[in-house]
Design an enzyme around this catalytic site. Structure first.
Site, short mmCIF file in Angstrom:
data_model
loop_
_atom_site.label_atom_id
_atom_site.label_comp_id
_atom_site.label_asym_id
_atom_site.label_seq_id
_atom_site.Cartn_x
_atom_site.Cartn_y
_atom_site.Cartn_z
N SER A 223 10.07 72.83 3.75
CA SER A 223 9.93 73.48 5.05
C SER A 223 11.13 74.37 5.32
CB SER A 223 9.87 72.42 6.15
OG SER A 223 9.92 73.02 7.44
N TYR B 108 12.68 64.01 10.40
CA TYR B 108 11.79 64.85 9.58
C TYR B 108 12.56 65.92 8.80
CZ TYR B 108 8.35 68.55 8.60
OH TYR B 108 7.60 69.52 7.99
#
Ligand code: NAD
Ligand code: MG
Length: 296
Positions: A188, A201
């Protein structure tokens, strides 16, 4: 050859403001407004993965679903893993894979369980008659304003899903992977530019980028390539089932230079490219698609 229309990337897909919406985790693509585009009506294959055998985690929705549809249209047989609650999304994907005349194998189950991860690989190998592409794409993302709001159970579930599961799956799959096989991880923009509300996360996405680069070096001599995809803000169930605050969701993707979130379909060709044999010199790479911001 049919000419391709010029497509304006700014106007191509919905932009904010988005309707307020929330679903219980893990959420269904089929219940989102607008429905995400996973390439169902647009992705055209050209035999780039003919005969390949792929296992994709989180293959029911989002980037995993876009990859599953594209892989099948490129000629691959595809096993998808997802949670039992996502059966309606998964069945749509399996039907699309079968429509291409390929094997579509649904394997529901919880990746937080090591024994299940091993079973998942065994079932994929048996059901597909081998395995040569692994896409570790499933992830847990839950927004928490403060580190004080992240419980040990939260932290553990995020680590188990995002870091342990790929570790268990890769270990189980390795004995089956012949030279020419590849592993793709979904990382990401959070790996490089973490949001304050994604403490647990974001660090798993940095770890994903890191294991991609480490394993690429370790497995190069075995002829196994390992690469990553780094999305920016993409319109998926993860975001509407606790991944983003309502405030962020209404403006989702609006801060990027393109002024809108990406759709899963816009990343499908990256997953194909990284798995295709003609990308044979690409290993340890992270390819991004983030609308003009947050590149690797
Ligand atoms: P998504 O909700 O469509 O996909 C995530 C999938 O993870 C779910 O479909 C679910 O099947 C799976 N999953 C979660 N916990 C699981 C568990 N315990 N066991 C089995 N499966 C489990 O959302 P998405 O955005 O397409 O996510 C795919 C990947 O993209 C993730 O790795 C995510 O971190 C990454 N990503 C997403 C964005 C974004 O903006 N949507 C941005 C960057 C990276
Ligand atoms: Mg899903």
């Amino acid at each position: 050859m049919a000419e391709q229309d010029l497509i304006d990337p700014v106007a191509r897909h919905p932009k904010p403001p988005f309707k307020k919406q929330s679903q219980p985790w893990p959420g269904l693509a089929g219940k989102m407004e607008p429905r995400p585009d996973h390439g169902e009506t647009s992705y055209e294959g050209s035999g780039r993965l003919a005969g390949r055998k792929a296992l994709i985690t989180g293959g029911d929705s989002g980037m995993g679903r876009a990859a599953a549809i594209a892989y099948a249209r490129e000629g691959a047989d595809v096993a998808i893993n997802y949670l039992p609650a996502e059966e309606p999304d998964a069945q749509e994907v399996i039907a699309l894979i079968k429509k291409e005349g390929r094997t579509g194998l649904p394997i529901p189950g919880d990746l937080k369980d090591e024994a299940f991860c091993k079973k998942l690989v065994e079932q994929a190998v048996q059901g597909l008659g081998g395995l040569d592409i692994i896409v570790n794409n499933a992830a847990r993302q839950q927004t928490r304003a403060s580190i004080l709001d992240v419980s040990s159970e939260d932290f553990d579930a995020t680590m188990k899903t995002n870091i342990y599961a790929p570790f268990w799956i890769i270990k189980a799959a390795l004995p089956h992977l012949k030279p020419g096989s590849c592993i793709v991880g979904t990382t990401s923009e959070q790996a490089y530019d973490p949001s304050p509300d994604l403490y647990d996360y974001a660090q798993t996405k940095a770890a994903t980028m890191n294991y991609v680069k480490s394993l690429a070096k370790q497995l190069a001599s075995k002829g196994i390539r390992v690469n990553g995809v780094a999305p920016g803000p993409i319109w998926t169930p993860l975001q509407v089932s606790g991944g983003a605050t309502m405030e962020k969701l209404e403006k989702f993707g609006g801060m990027t230079p393109l002024g809108r979130p990406g759709q899963p379909a816009e990343l499908a060709s990256i997953y194909v490219q990284l798995a295709a044999a003609d990308a044979s010199y690409a290993t340890g790479q992270v390819y991004g698609a983030a609308g003009g911001s947050g590149q690797p």
